[in-house]
Write a protein that holds these residues in place. Structure first.
Motif, PDB file in Angstrom:
ATOM      1  N   VAL A   6       0.849  -1.185   0.000  1.00 20.93           N
ATOM      2  CA  VAL A   6       0.000   0.000   0.000  1.00 20.93           C
ATOM      3  C   VAL A   6       0.888   1.239   0.000  1.00 20.93           C
ATOM      4  O   VAL A   6       1.970   1.241   0.597  1.00 20.93           O
ATOM      5  CB  VAL A   6      -0.928  -0.001   1.242  1.00 20.93           C
ATOM      6  N   GLU A   7       0.442   2.274  -0.689  1.00 23.22           N
ATOM      7  CA  GLU A   7       1.154   3.549  -0.705  1.00 23.22           C
ATOM      8  C   GLU A   7       0.231   4.650  -0.197  1.00 23.22           C
ATOM      9  O   GLU A   7      -0.921   4.751  -0.628  1.00 23.22           O
ATOM     10  CB  GLU A   7       1.638   3.905  -2.110  1.00 23.22           C
ATOM     11  N   PHE A   8       0.744   5.449   0.743  1.00 26.19           N
ATOM     12  CA  PHE A   8       0.018   6.607   1.251  1.00 26.19           C
ATOM     13  C   PHE A   8       0.737   7.863   0.772  1.00 26.19           C
ATOM     14  O   PHE A   8       1.956   7.993   0.953  1.00 26.19           O
ATOM     15  CB  PHE A   8      -0.016   6.606   2.782  1.00 26.19           C
ATOM     16  N   ILE A   9      -0.003   8.762   0.153  1.00 28.63           N
ATOM     17  CA  ILE A   9       0.543  10.079  -0.183  1.00 28.63           C
ATOM     18  C   ILE A   9       0.145  11.022   0.946  1.00 28.63           C
ATOM     19  O   ILE A   9      -1.049  11.300   1.154  1.00 28.63           O
ATOM     20  CB  ILE A   9      -0.001  10.590  -1.532  1.00 28.63           C
ATOM     21  N   LEU A  10       1.124  11.478   1.698  1.00 26.96           N
ATOM     22  CA  LEU A  10       0.872  12.239   2.923  1.00 26.96           C
ATOM     23  C   LEU A  10       1.216  13.714   2.709  1.00 26.96           C
ATOM     24  O   LEU A  10       2.314  14.042   2.254  1.00 26.96           O
ATOM     25  CB  LEU A  10       1.721  11.685   4.076  1.00 26.96           C
ATOM     26  N   GLN A  11       0.275  14.580   3.047  1.00 29.99           N
ATOM     27  CA  GLN A  11       0.546  16.007   3.027  1.00 29.99           C
ATOM     28  C   GLN A  11       0.930  16.459   4.426  1.00 29.99           C
ATOM     29  O   GLN A  11       0.240  16.139   5.398  1.00 29.99           O
ATOM     30  CB  GLN A  11      -0.674  16.804   2.548  1.00 29.99           C
ATOM     31  N   ALA A  64      -4.010  10.478  -0.599  1.00 28.68           N
ATOM     32  CA  ALA A  64      -4.424   9.380  -1.477  1.00 28.68           C
ATOM     33  C   ALA A  64      -3.884   8.071  -0.935  1.00 28.68           C
ATOM     34  O   ALA A  64      -2.860   8.044  -0.247  1.00 28.68           O
ATOM     35  CB  ALA A  64      -3.929   9.612  -2.903  1.00 28.68           C
ATOM     36  N   VAL A  65      -4.582   6.990  -1.244  1.00 29.97           N
ATOM     37  CA  VAL A  65      -4.158   5.644  -0.860  1.00 29.97           C
ATOM     38  C   VAL A  65      -4.200   4.773  -2.109  1.00 29.97           C
ATOM     39  O   VAL A  65      -5.206   4.724  -2.813  1.00 29.97           O
ATOM     40  CB  VAL A  65      -5.083   5.037   0.221  1.00 29.97           C
ATOM     41  N   PHE A  66      -3.088   4.101  -2.392  1.00 28.36           N
ATOM     42  CA  PHE A  66      -2.999   3.234  -3.561  1.00 28.36           C
ATOM     43  C   PHE A  66      -2.573   1.832  -3.151  1.00 28.36           C
ATOM     44  O   PHE A  66      -1.747   1.668  -2.247  1.00 28.36           O
ATOM     45  CB  PHE A  66      -1.970   3.760  -4.573  1.00 28.36           C
ATOM     46  N   ASN A 112      -6.113   2.663  -7.222  1.00 28.63           N
ATOM     47  CA  ASN A 112      -6.870   3.319  -6.156  1.00 28.63           C
ATOM     48  C   ASN A 112      -8.209   2.610  -6.001  1.00 28.63           C
ATOM     49  O   ASN A 112      -9.063   2.674  -6.879  1.00 28.63           O
ATOM     50  CB  ASN A 112      -7.092   4.803  -6.488  1.00 28.63           C
ATOM     51  N   ALA A 113      -8.374   1.905  -4.871  1.00 27.45           N
ATOM     52  CA  ALA A 113      -9.566   1.080  -4.672  1.00 27.45           C
ATOM     53  C   ALA A 113     -10.826   1.925  -4.523  1.00 27.45           C
ATOM     54  O   ALA A 113     -11.934   1.428  -4.723  1.00 27.45           O
ATOM     55  CB  ALA A 113      -9.386   0.205  -3.433  1.00 27.45           C
TER      56      ALA A 113
END
Length: 878
Positions: A127-132, A375-377, A634-635
């Protein structure tokens, strides 16, 4: 023969194998709801059992309805919400121990639904998290957020400060994940204010746990509750709470207590907005239970924090203190007296999993940011499905090749070794599952090394048995002496490698730690199978068969090569290769570092048809780009993307009208028109290796070499230790130099492969040192120089044989496992060849030079040896 020890040892083997073999189940992830239904208690009363089943199925339907209404919900979140809203106590419905809360049940289901072995991002995706990162108010001021234009820092200075804090946040995130035994996460800057975090997961619903852990800023505040709280909140209900207007400087907060069969009990508090103190001075935190079994988190402050906490509690005796973590009120205990012990506790509604996560977060540190998950991928494996499948098949073929070779060369003894080798693999996989370790490509490096060491231990024993048989011993005596006399060499060789593994495990981070965990497990497993299991098999053969003879092949019969005569040429060759390697390092500079260290440009595209990653990477390489390709999904919105991370700054390729994204889009659509790449985003990405990570890796490697040196000094002499360290440096420098000369760059997997080279090389060297020590004690030769030459010749069969068997495994991988792991396999091949060369020609000769004027023996009983020069080719020893 006394059969009781035989039976006892057999039971030990069966228990050990049974425990670790059972840990491997299940190999694959299972559906969360099916797992929940499978864990239901089975009451003796059939009617009651039907009711439990019906209630559970009703909850599943309600959870599915919740997920249909909100696709963002994971199965575990939906099931928990359905149970809490209905007041259903899942602890009475599900099998398990220490279940106090519905959240505990979610953890149990997640654990049972997960696959037994966590595979890394490279093998299984994740899983990949795009963190701001949104700076807090105090940090915003420091970055120039509330100054006049004249006073504000320059944009470059503000960005430098922000980058410094972002690096702290990245290392804090890494520590938190390692607290949850996730060592293989990839965390890197992405754009100006974002961080990309990728982690392997064993179950889809584990993303919920990771999301909660990541979002936790770990900001702990101790705030005072209003003195007239009871009067202020007396009329508040869930329906009118939004209409409540708190006094100036206060806010309304609440706690929620779950009650089976009833709506949750909500308690309101009017709490000061400004904290009396924060949790920045916490030095330790751990989960515990009070006398009533309620979970809590125990905190300990440093001296400054303890003094401040004592002062705050002393000034507010009789009032309630709200303990607020990340904006959520957990409890508000009444202060009855000043608390001077430097400790505090947080009580509330926690699952066991949440307790540990919060404690880890408090210890690892708080963020100067609020973290927003943009976002979560879901990410595909880095190596691609075809590469993973090829790697598995090639690995199986290489192991079969080693097994066939051992059976042909050692006959019956080889078959026994193969049985132990198969058992060793089961134990390693079982231990990885039992200890929640993650299997990655560097981890496979550790397994490859332990397979080589397991074969090596058996070869040492078998060669000793051969020597005893040649000396006229009967088979049973030869086997007894073979195991006893080979023990010191096997033990020393494995312990030196284990020292490296343990130090790397405790000091290293990321892939280095993953490699070390696998290697440590493999060493202990190979010692058990090679020395305990194979001996047990021999004892069974002696007890229940008429075994009288063992036949074996032999590469070198009475080898008597003159390695002393080659010393000058060997040292000259090594010196030239080392100098050439250093010149190459200087010429390449940072150019020898791969994407993992340098970062680069990240570009993502939409696509219609998915092209194998290996094909795209080959096309990029042909155009002069060094890049990695990952597919993401992206689910939530169904978006599919192909992401390319290209090494280094691409501005040199850009003309006045094209960006790196445009250039790559044009290139890929020309090569793969069927994919119809379109759209896309472009951003700069930092390296995965931060300052702390790099520092930890260097410290780990340095300490491991020092540890090896100390152990060898204690077991042998300091000159032996110094010789082995110089030989290790020789192997790493030359292996890396030849590797870079082929036009490749250093990545995380290359670092892991170099660590494998260190482990393999020291293993070979110690075996020869052991024979030198033995011959020295026996007084076999007149001079130390002759002793070294004889010892190298006596162990030559073993050295070549173990190197050959390990080389077979790696060479088959090199031919068939695909380009994705080609770098890793190549440096392993180089390390085996150069490590074998240094073990024979470098380290023993360095020891010989330092002891050249000493007699060979430790005592005066030196046996007479015919004074003749040894042959310079293979021949019979006199």
């Amino acid at each position: 023969m006394n059969k009781r020890p035989l039976i006892l040892r057999t039971l030990i083997v069966l228990v050990v194998v049974g425990v670790f073999a059972s840990a491997i189940h299940p190999l694959f992830e299972r559906d969360y709801y099916e797992t929940f239904l499978g864990l239901l208690v089975k009451p003796a009363d059939p009617e009651e059992a039907k009711k439990v089943q019906a209630d559970a199925e009703k909850l599943v339907k309600e959870a599915e309805a919740l997920r249909k209404a909100d696709p963002n919900l994971f199965q575990s979140q939906a099931l928990l919400k359905a149970a809490d809203d209905s007041g259903v106590d899942l602890t009475k419905m599900v099998k398990g121990s220490d279940l106090e809360d519905n959240r505990d049940v979610m953890s149990v289901i997640r654990k049972h639904a997960s696959s037994s072995i966590r595979l890394g991002l490279d093998l299984n995706g994740g899983v990949e998290f795009i963190l701001q990162l949104v700076p807090d108010e105090d940090l915003s001021k420091e970055l120039g957020g509330e100054q006049t234009e004249a006073e504000k820092q320059s944009a470059a200075e503000r960005q430098t400060n922000f980058d410094r804090y972002r690096d702290i946040a990245i290392e804090t995130l890494r520590k938190r994940l390692e607290g949850q035994k996730i060592f293989e996460a990839e965390i890197a800057p992405s754009g100006d204010s974002y961080v990309s975090l990728r982690a392997p997961v064993v179950a889809k619903d584990e993303k919920v746990k990771l999301m909660n852990l990541i979002k936790m800023s770990a900001k702990l505040n101790f705030r005072m509750v209003h003195e007239n709280n009871a009067q202020l909140v007396s009329g508040i209900t869930p329906e009118n709470e939004k209409n409540f207007v708190p006094p100036f400087g206060y806010e309304l907060m609440k706690t929620s207590e779950f009650r089976p069969g009833q709506a949750p009990l909500v308690t309101y508090y009017v709490v000061e907005k400004m904290p009396k103190m924060t949790g920045k001075d916490i030095v330790s935190a751990h989960a515990n239970k009070d006398q009533f079994g309620q979970r809590m988190i125990m905190l300990a402050f440093n001296s400054r924090g303890a003094a401040q906490f004592a002062e705050v509690t002393r000034e507010n005796i009789g009032r309630s203190m709200a303990i607020v973590l990340d904006g959520q009120l957990y409890c508000a205990p009444r202060i009855n007296d000043a608390i001077t012990g430097g400790s505090a506790q947080i009580t509330g509604r926690f699952s066991e999993e949440e307790c540990k996560s919060i404690a880890d977060a408090l210890v690892s540190g708080s963020f100067p940011f609020q973290i927003k998950i943009d976002a979560v991928f879901d990410t595909d494996p880095k190596l691609g499905a075809a590469n993973v499948a090829n790697g598995i098949w090639v690995g199986v073929i290489s192991l079969l090749a080693v097994a066939a070779f051992m059976c042909i060369y050692y006959r019956l003894s080889g078959f026994i070794a193969v049985c132990a080798l198969a058992l060793n693999i089961v134990l390693v996989l079982g231990a990885l599952a039992a200890f929640n370790a993650t299997l990655t490509l560097p981890g496979i490096a550790g397994i490859v090394l332990t397979i080589g060491m397991a074969v090596d231990a058996n070869v040492l024993v078998f060669e000793r048995i051969r020597e005893e048989l040649a000396a006229g011993k009967n088979l049973r005596t030869a086997v007894d002496l073979g195991y006893s006399r080979a023990f010191s060499a096997v033990f020393d060789a494995n312990i030196t490698t284990l020292i490296t593994a343990i130090i790397l495990m405790y000091v290293g981070t990321g892939a280095v730690k993953g490699f070390a965990v696998t290697l440590s497990i493999g060493i202990l497993s190979s010692l058990f199978t090679a020395l305990f299991v194979t001996r047990l098999i021999f004892d069974y053969l002696f007890a229940y068969t008429k075994l009288q003879k063992l036949t074996m092949m032999q590469f070198f019969k009475n080898a008597h090569y003159d390695f002393r005569a080659m010393r000058g040429k060997v040292f000259a060759l090594s010196g030239i290769l080392i100098v050439a390697s250093f010149v190459l390092f200087a010429v390449l500079g940072r150019g020898m570092l791969g994407i993992d260290f340098t970062g680069g440009t990240q570009v993502s595209f939409n696509y219609v048809e998915q092209i194998p990653q290996e094909q795209i990477e080959k096309a990029l390489a042909a155009a002069g780009y060094e890049g990695t390709v990952t597919y993401k999904y992206n689910a939530i919105d169904g978006a599919q993307e192909m992401e390319i991370l290209v090494r280094g700054d691409q501005t040199g390729r850009i003309d006045s009208t094209a960006s790196p994204k445009d250039l790559l889009l044009k290139l890929l659509n020309e090569k793969f028109p069927q994919a119809q790449f379109s759209g896309g985003l472009e951003s700069s990405v930092g390296g995965l290796i931060g300052r702390e990570f790099t520092k930890a890796a260097f410290i780990a490697i340095g300490l491991s070499i020092i540890g090896i040196g100390i152990y060898i000094s204690l077991r042998y002499e300091f000159t032996y230790a110094l010789s082995s360290i110089l030989a290790l440096a020789h192997d790493v420098i030359i292996s890396l130099g030849i590797f870079l000369a082929t036009g490749r760059t250093v990545s995380l997997t290359v670092v892991a492969a170099l660590l494998t080279v260190i482990g393999y090389s020291i293993n070979d060297t110690v075996v020869i040192f052991d024979r030198i020590r033995e011959n020295r004690n026996l007084g076999t030769c007149k001079t130390f120089d002759e002793n070294v030459n004889l010892s190298v010749n006596q162990t030559l069969n073993r050295t070549i044989l173990t190197s050959l068997t390990t080389f077979i495994v790696v060479f088959v991988l090199f031919l068939g496992a695909g380009a994705a792991i080609n770098d890793f396999v190549l440096i392993m091949m180089l390390g085996i060849v150069i490590g074998t060369y240094s073990s024979i020609c470098i380290s023993p000769q360095l020891v010989s030079l330092w002891h050249a004027k000493e007699p060979a023996a430790n005592n005066n009983n030196v046996k007479a040896v015919k004074n003749s020069e040894p042959k310079k080719a293979a021949g019979e020893s006199k």
